[in-house]
Design a protein around this motif. Sequence first.
Motif, mmCIF file in Angstrom:
data_model
loop_
_atom_site.group_PDB
_atom_site.id
_atom_site.type_symbol
_atom_site.label_atom_id
_atom_site.label_comp_id
_atom_site.label_asym_id
_atom_site.label_seq_id
_atom_site.Cartn_x
_atom_site.Cartn_y
_atom_site.Cartn_z
ATOM 1 N N GLY A 127 0.830 -1.190 0.000
ATOM 2 C CA GLY A 127 0.000 0.000 0.000
ATOM 3 C C GLY A 127 0.863 1.238 0.000
ATOM 4 O O GLY A 127 2.079 1.176 0.052
ATOM 5 N N ARG A 128 0.227 2.369 -0.041
ATOM 6 C CA ARG A 128 0.963 3.614 -0.057
ATOM 7 C C ARG A 128 1.415 3.965 1.362
ATOM 8 O O ARG A 128 0.955 3.415 2.330
ATOM 9 C CB ARG A 128 0.085 4.727 -0.622
ATOM 10 N N GLY A 129 2.330 4.943 1.441
ATOM 11 C CA GLY A 129 2.726 5.470 2.745
ATOM 12 C C GLY A 129 3.648 4.546 3.499
ATOM 13 O O GLY A 129 4.618 4.012 2.965
ATOM 14 N N LEU A 130 3.305 4.328 4.764
ATOM 15 C CA LEU A 130 4.188 3.578 5.658
ATOM 16 C C LEU A 130 4.454 2.146 5.206
ATOM 17 O O LEU A 130 5.594 1.690 5.303
ATOM 18 C CB LEU A 130 3.592 3.580 7.078
ATOM 19 N N PRO A 131 3.457 1.394 4.728
ATOM 20 C CA PRO A 131 3.771 0.030 4.261
ATOM 21 C C PRO A 131 4.812 0.010 3.148
ATOM 22 O O PRO A 131 5.683 -0.853 3.113
ATOM 23 C CB PRO A 131 2.408 -0.501 3.784
ATOM 24 N N GLN A 132 4.708 0.977 2.222
ATOM 25 C CA GLN A 132 5.682 1.038 1.119
ATOM 26 C C GLN A 132 7.063 1.384 1.648
ATOM 27 O O GLN A 132 8.071 0.826 1.202
ATOM 28 C CB GLN A 132 5.217 2.064 0.098
ATOM 29 N N ARG A 140 13.003 -2.769 4.368
ATOM 30 C CA ARG A 140 13.315 -4.196 4.501
ATOM 31 C C ARG A 140 14.192 -4.673 3.350
ATOM 32 O O ARG A 140 15.117 -5.461 3.540
ATOM 33 C CB ARG A 140 12.021 -4.998 4.552
ATOM 34 N N LEU A 141 13.899 -4.186 2.144
ATOM 35 C CA LEU A 141 14.718 -4.552 0.990
ATOM 36 C C LEU A 141 16.155 -4.064 1.150
ATOM 37 O O LEU A 141 17.104 -4.775 0.809
ATOM 38 C CB LEU A 141 14.112 -3.971 -0.291
ATOM 39 N N GLN A 142 16.312 -2.843 1.686
ATOM 40 C CA GLN A 142 17.653 -2.301 1.886
ATOM 41 C C GLN A 142 18.426 -3.106 2.935
ATOM 42 O O GLN A 142 19.622 -3.356 2.781
ATOM 43 C CB GLN A 142 17.560 -0.829 2.310
ATOM 44 N N VAL A 143 17.726 -3.506 3.999
ATOM 45 C CA VAL A 143 18.375 -4.307 5.046
ATOM 46 C C VAL A 143 18.799 -5.666 4.490
ATOM 47 O O VAL A 143 19.906 -6.154 4.766
ATOM 48 C CB VAL A 143 17.430 -4.483 6.254
ATOM 49 N N LEU A 144 17.922 -6.289 3.700
ATOM 50 C CA LEU A 144 18.265 -7.574 3.085
ATOM 51 C C LEU A 144 19.433 -7.428 2.119
ATOM 52 O O LEU A 144 20.312 -8.299 2.052
ATOM 53 C CB LEU A 144 17.047 -8.147 2.358
ATOM 54 N N LEU A 145 19.433 -6.326 1.386
ATOM 55 C CA LEU A 145 20.524 -6.071 0.444
ATOM 56 C C LEU A 145 21.837 -5.865 1.189
ATOM 57 O O LEU A 145 22.892 -6.378 0.790
ATOM 58 C CB LEU A 145 20.188 -4.847 -0.400
#
Length: 244
Positions: free
Chosen positions: A166-171, A177-182
């Motif tokens: 969704g928009r906002g905080l979920p996005q 999370r993607l940056q942490v995984l990366l």
Amino acid sequence: MEKLRAAQYACSLLGHALQRRGASPELQKRIQQLEGHLSLGRKLLRLGNSADALESAKRAVHLSDVVLRFCITVSHLNRALYFACDNVLWAGKSGLAPHVDQEKWVQRSFRYYLFSLIMNLSRDAYEIRLLMEQESSACNRRLKGSGGGVLGGLETGGSGGPGTPGRGLPQLALKLRLQVLLLARVLQGHPPLLLDVVKNACDLFIPLDKLGLWRCGPGIVGLCGLVSSILSILTLIYPWLRLK
């Protein structure tokens, strides 16, 4: 050298533990004396390190990458000044220069040490950013080749799909999370960089405490110094773990 450093900080950690457990003052005094002798011995062995640091700075000047050139050169210059202050402290403690203001030179030496570590961590952060960009580009190319899919275990399909946030905080949470995984993937794939980050982060607590910028206590200083020394010993045993 690193074995002496590990022994010194092990004594610092042990002295703190003995003090908390209410050990006899005589035993605590002996541990403190041993720590002081180890510190003086390390200062003696570091007498030529200033010249080595200057030579390293000269070599770093010729690096092609501007950011790496700046960070590594400034780090080595600060290390050279740190070792020079350390030499003055050794002369004072050994009796060659008895009128040396120990406290003043200690503060100077740890300021240079702190600046050197800040430059080291800046260099680590820069290298991590470059590697994350390379990894992200490689992942995007793989996803385009497969027509979209999963990045780091998270769905990144087209608009309206089940994985669309969704928009906002979920996005924002998804991006974080993607940056942490990366970041985790980059560090996992580059052990020398991971060890260098942990080592510099541990070392950072030492000058922060000595300069009074962040009081950690002798226990934390001893633990961080011991962990850093063990990591340095590992890079000597396994040279491929040393950051190039």
